[in-house]
Design an enzyme around this catalytic site. Structure first.
Site, PDB file in Angstrom:
ATOM      1  N   ASN A 140      -0.600 -10.520 -11.003  1.00 24.32           N
ATOM      2  CA  ASN A 140      -0.226  -9.327 -11.758  1.00 24.32           C
ATOM      3  C   ASN A 140       1.199  -8.975 -11.341  1.00 24.32           C
ATOM      4  O   ASN A 140       1.417  -8.454 -10.250  1.00 24.32           O
ATOM      5  CB  ASN A 140      -1.206  -8.186 -11.417  1.00 24.32           C
ATOM      6  CG  ASN A 140      -0.800  -6.874 -12.060  1.00 24.32           C
ATOM      7  OD1 ASN A 140       0.120  -6.827 -12.886  1.00 24.32           O
ATOM      8  ND2 ASN A 140      -1.472  -5.798 -11.683  1.00 24.32           N
ATOM      9  N   SER A 190      -3.328  -6.474  -1.418  1.00 21.81           N
ATOM     10  CA  SER A 190      -2.632  -7.142  -0.313  1.00 21.81           C
ATOM     11  C   SER A 190      -3.234  -8.503   0.031  1.00 21.81           C
ATOM     12  O   SER A 190      -3.255  -8.898   1.205  1.00 21.81           O
ATOM     13  CB  SER A 190      -2.580  -6.235   0.928  1.00 21.81           C
ATOM     14  OG  SER A 190      -1.885  -5.041   0.622  1.00 21.81           O
ATOM     15  N   GLY A 211      -0.678  -2.850  -2.364  1.00 20.34           N
ATOM     16  CA  GLY A 211       0.738  -2.706  -2.020  1.00 20.34           C
ATOM     17  C   GLY A 211       0.972  -2.038  -0.671  1.00 20.34           C
ATOM     18  O   GLY A 211       2.091  -1.643  -0.356  1.00 20.34           O
ATOM     19  N   GLU A 246      -3.385   1.652 -11.125  1.00 17.27           N
ATOM     20  CA  GLU A 246      -2.098   2.295 -11.458  1.00 17.27           C
ATOM     21  C   GLU A 246      -2.157   2.898 -12.859  1.00 17.27           C
ATOM     22  O   GLU A 246      -1.558   3.938 -13.128  1.00 17.27           O
ATOM     23  CB  GLU A 246      -0.959   1.280 -11.307  1.00 17.27           C
ATOM     24  CG  GLU A 246      -0.681   0.990  -9.833  1.00 17.27           C
ATOM     25  CD  GLU A 246      -0.210  -0.421  -9.523  1.00 17.27           C
ATOM     26  OE1 GLU A 246       0.233  -1.129 -10.449  1.00 17.27           O
ATOM     27  OE2 GLU A 246      -0.303  -0.830  -8.344  1.00 17.27           O
ATOM     28  N   GLU A 300     -10.450  -3.742  -6.582  1.00 20.19           N
ATOM     29  CA  GLU A 300      -9.182  -3.464  -5.917  1.00 20.19           C
ATOM     30  C   GLU A 300      -9.258  -2.096  -5.239  1.00 20.19           C
ATOM     31  O   GLU A 300      -9.052  -1.068  -5.896  1.00 20.19           O
ATOM     32  CB  GLU A 300      -8.047  -3.454  -6.946  1.00 20.19           C
ATOM     33  CG  GLU A 300      -7.860  -4.771  -7.670  1.00 20.19           C
ATOM     34  CD  GLU A 300      -6.435  -4.931  -8.174  1.00 20.19           C
ATOM     35  OE1 GLU A 300      -5.874  -6.004  -7.936  1.00 20.19           O
ATOM     36  OE2 GLU A 300      -5.886  -4.006  -8.776  1.00 20.19           O
TER      37      GLU A 300
END
Ligand code: 13P
Length: 256
Positions: free
Chosen positions: A11, A215, A175, A99, A169
């Site tokens: 992604n 991550s 991140g 997000e 996730e």
């Protein structure tokens, strides 16, 4: 146990201009053009989809979008439809990424509409679910993710569900450099699979691939991919460089 082919997807989020995206796709293709024992998917931003598609032509690497609208066309300024994505021969579309849920107000209901629309256009959705750190610390993470699974996939027929990929996730791992431990991830993946059986059937639940995202990188992938219910990865940061992404695919191959 049912065989599930591993799937590693990159992604790229809001990164890479058309020329940078082409360069990355070409570099990945050089290493992985004929990979067939792992499904490899690149998800560039919309603007680079056509260029990436062209760079991947004739290889076994698939590509996908990071979002879409649920309608086929109409007055939705700035949006992209499933029909448009199919027109580019897109195979996959990421839906309900945290997000999108956090910054753009996507709810399970919206994700569900999008998933139904994607499947109706023969796009394979990669439906993302995951809890925040607060939710995990409250001890309600399993319940919260189960609710996301049911809400996002409600009403999807068994054959369609088998074409759907899930991505767990944990928001706190995205991140941040923090990764869920293999045990934490496995626990959630097993719960997601259990919910899929409740939602649809045991056969569908055993067929659906569930990726881990957050991550994931070459140094932690082997342990995560060794878990029985972790069928691949949805990779952010480590997918932005050919070397780390290719390495991840190779690790997934060894774990097949
Ligand atoms: P990172 O791999 O950068 O943590 O991102 C994960 C992700 O959000 C993939 O969709």
């Amino acid at each position: 146990m049912k065989f599930r082919k591993r799937i590693i997807a990159g992604n790229w989020k809001m990164n890479k201009t058309v020329s940078e995206a082409t360069e990355l796709a070409v570099a990945i293709r050089q290493e992985l053009a004929e990979t067939s024992d792992v499904d490899v998917v690149l998800c560039p931003p919309f603007t680079a989809l056509a260029a990436v598609a062209e760079s991947l032509e004739g290889s076994t690497i698939s590509f996908g979008a990071q979002n879409m609208h649920w309608e086929a066309s109409g007055a939705y300024t700035g949006e992209i439809s499933p029909v448009m994505l199919r027109g580019l021969y897109c195979h996959y579309v990421i839906l309900g990424h945290s997000e999108r849920r956090t910054y753009f107000g996507e709810t399970d209901e919206i994700v569900n509409r999008k998933a139904q629309a994607a499947l109706a256009s023969t796009l394979r959705p990669i439906v993302c679910v995951g809890e925040t750190l607060e939710e995990r610390e409250s001890g309600k993470h399993i319940e919260i993710v189960a609710k996301q699974v049911h809400g996002s996939l409600a009403g999807i027929a068994e054959a369609d569900l088998k074409n759907t990929v899930l991505a767990y996730e944990p928001v706190w791992a995205i991140g941040t450099g923090l990764t869920a431990s293999p045990e934490q991830a496995q626990e959630m993946h097993a719960c997601i699979r259990k919910e899929l059986a409740v939602l649809c059937s045991q056969d569908a639940a055993d067929s659906v691939r569930i990726q881990y995202g957050g991550s994931m990188k070459p140094s932690n992938a082997a342990e995560l991919l060794a878990q029985p219910d972790i069928d691949g990865g949805l990779i952010g940061g480590a997918s932005l460089e050919a070397r780390s992404f290719v390495e991840l695919v190779k690790i997934a191959k060894e774990r097949n």
